[in-house]
Enzyme design. Structure first.
Site, PDB file in Angstrom:
ATOM      1  N   HIS A  48       8.453  -2.123  -5.381  1.00 45.12           N
ATOM      2  CA  HIS A  48       7.881  -2.114  -6.736  1.00 45.12           C
ATOM      3  C   HIS A  48       8.488  -1.044  -7.642  1.00 45.12           C
ATOM      4  CE1 HIS A  48       4.965  -5.221  -5.972  1.00 45.12           C
ATOM      5  NE2 HIS A  48       4.546  -4.599  -4.883  1.00 45.12           N
ATOM      6  N   ARG A  73      11.108   1.524   1.701  1.00 41.42           N
ATOM      7  CA  ARG A  73      10.569   0.155   1.665  1.00 41.42           C
ATOM      8  C   ARG A  73      11.502  -0.708   0.816  1.00 41.42           C
ATOM      9  NH1 ARG A  73       4.599  -1.904  -0.310  1.00 41.42           N
ATOM     10  NH2 ARG A  73       5.219  -1.124  -2.355  1.00 41.42           N
ATOM     11  N   ASP A  87      22.869   2.408   7.069  1.00 43.28           N
ATOM     12  CA  ASP A  87      24.102   3.190   6.939  1.00 43.28           C
ATOM     13  C   ASP A  87      23.954   4.306   5.907  1.00 43.28           C
ATOM     14  OD1 ASP A  87      25.169   1.649   8.913  1.00 43.28           O
ATOM     15  OD2 ASP A  87      26.480   0.464   7.621  1.00 43.28           O
ATOM     16  N   GLU A 152      -0.354  -7.797   5.057  1.00 38.13           N
ATOM     17  CA  GLU A 152      -1.089  -7.716   3.793  1.00 38.13           C
ATOM     18  C   GLU A 152      -1.481  -9.091   3.266  1.00 38.13           C
ATOM     19  OE1 GLU A 152       1.486  -5.581   1.116  1.00 38.13           O
ATOM     20  OE2 GLU A 152       3.279  -6.515   1.911  1.00 38.13           O
ATOM     21  N   ASP A 178      -2.419  -5.969  -1.755  1.00 40.02           N
ATOM     22  CA  ASP A 178      -2.004  -7.359  -1.560  1.00 40.02           C
ATOM     23  C   ASP A 178      -2.992  -8.106  -0.677  1.00 40.02           C
ATOM     24  OD1 ASP A 178       0.437  -7.838  -3.062  1.00 40.02           O
ATOM     25  OD2 ASP A 178       1.306  -6.269  -1.845  1.00 40.02           O
TER      26      ASP A 178
HETATM   27  O1  LIG Z   1      -0.631  -3.952  -0.815  1.00 39.89           O
HETATM   28  C1  LIG Z   1      -0.539  -2.734  -0.999  1.00 39.89           C
HETATM   29  O2  LIG Z   1      -1.518  -2.006  -1.201  1.00 39.89           O
HETATM   30  C2  LIG Z   1       0.785  -2.154  -0.952  1.00 39.89           C
HETATM   31  O3  LIG Z   1       1.709  -2.778  -0.490  1.00 39.89           O
HETATM   32  C3  LIG Z   1       1.023  -0.856  -1.628  1.00 39.89           C
HETATM   33  C4  LIG Z   1       1.396  -1.249  -3.024  1.00 39.89           C
HETATM   34  O4  LIG Z   1       2.687  -1.686  -3.163  1.00 39.89           O
HETATM   35  C5  LIG Z   1       0.955  -0.409  -4.139  1.00 39.89           C
HETATM   36  O5  LIG Z   1      -0.417  -0.346  -4.112  1.00 39.89           O
HETATM   37  C6  LIG Z   1       1.599   0.916  -4.346  1.00 39.89           C
HETATM   38  O6  LIG Z   1       1.049   1.518  -5.484  1.00 39.89           O
END
Ligand SMILES: O=C(O)C(=O)C[C@H](O)[C@@H](O)CO
Length: 267
Positions: A48, A73, A87, A152, A178
């Site tokens: 994100h 991530r 790498d 999630e 999520d």
């Molecule tokens: O589902 C979630 O909670 C995450 O994966 C973390 C998020 O990406 C987000 O809340 C980070 O601010």
């Protein structure tokens, strides 16, 4: 000389709780500032945050030698992305949206060299091997990689026992936002049904001897997750900290109530 020791993986193995912060500003300078705070780990968010490969590399460089271990991530768990990140020197990964044991097993293979996996051989070009100055890198790299998969969704929860049982998966991180969205509680990760699902997921992950991870931006919630058994947890994001702090400063100066209209528990 072997690959650098992964202190985050070692700490999880020893059962030492690891406290973290989400880093999503897409800035090596900001990452370096965050590292000065003493968190055990920082999550460089390529899902994100506005991060591409060179920017992630710059942040990994800024954190080199700091007390905060970088976790990366990627936007999704693709072997070609992981190959580049490996790498670049990333040793710990958080992979979003894992829903099956097959997907988890594929990810394990992506971070390991043949014959155990499919990682391409080219680390001599990268920071991972200190630019080919670590003679035993290839033989020792796999052991220092830490793979955390993110569950999630309801589908992920259904397959959680199979996912957590996959050899090579070091931990399972529950994505509360999520998960809440998929359960019909968009924007409400604190909804009791979501919290119950997280509590149950933690119990199941623990039964498989894997580390339990989570994140929140609300301190009260963080204590609850800790009490539920979280082994590693982010308690905020750099973006959220910046917003709270700069909004709060202005409001304090103007004599306005601080936090009254701030979405403190938001994500
Ligand atoms: O589902 C979630 O909670 C995450 O994966 C973390 C998020 O990406 C987000 O809340 C980070 O601010």
């Amino acid at each position: 000389m072997p690959a650098p020791t992964n202190p985050f993986k070692a700490a999880l193995r020893e059962g030492k709780f690891q406290l973290g912060l989400w880093v999503a500003l897409g800035s090596a300078y900001a990452a370096e500032i965050a590292a000065g705070s003493g968190y055990d780990w920082l999550l460089i968010d390529g899902e994100h945050g506005p991060n591409d490969m060179p920017l992630i590399g710059a942040q990994l460089g800024a954190l080199r030698g700091s007390a905060s271990h970088p976790i990366v991530r990627p936007p999704m768990g693709e072997a070609w992305l992981l190959k580049q990140l490996l790498d670049l020197g990333a040793q710990t990964f958080l992979i979003p949206m894992v829903e099956t044991a097959e997907q988890a097993a594929t990810l394990v293979r992506a971070v390991r060299y043949p014959p155990r996996g499919i990682r391409g051989v080219g680390a001599g070009l990268g920071r991972a091997s200190d630019f080919n100055r670590i003679p035993d890198y290839l033989a020792t790299a796999d052991e220092e990689i830490c793979l955390i998969v993110q569950v999630e969704s309801r589908a992920g929860l259904e397959a959680l026992d199979d996912i957590a049982a996959v050899e090579g998966v070091d931990g399972v991180f529950i994505g509360p936002s999520d998960l809440a969205a998929d359960m019909g509680y968009l924007g409400q990760p604190s909804a009791s049904a979501v919290q119950e699902a997280i509590r149950d997921a933690f119990l199941r992950i623990h039964r498989h001897g894997k580390a339990r991870g989570i994140m929140t931006v609300a301190v009260d919630q963080a204590h609850e997750y800790r009490a539920m058994g979280a082994d590693f947890m982010a308690i905020g994001t750099d973006v959220n900290c910046l917003v709270r702090s700069i909004d709060g400063l202005r409001r304090t100066f103007l004599g306005l109530p601080v936090g009254a209209d701030q979405k403190g528990g938001g994500y």
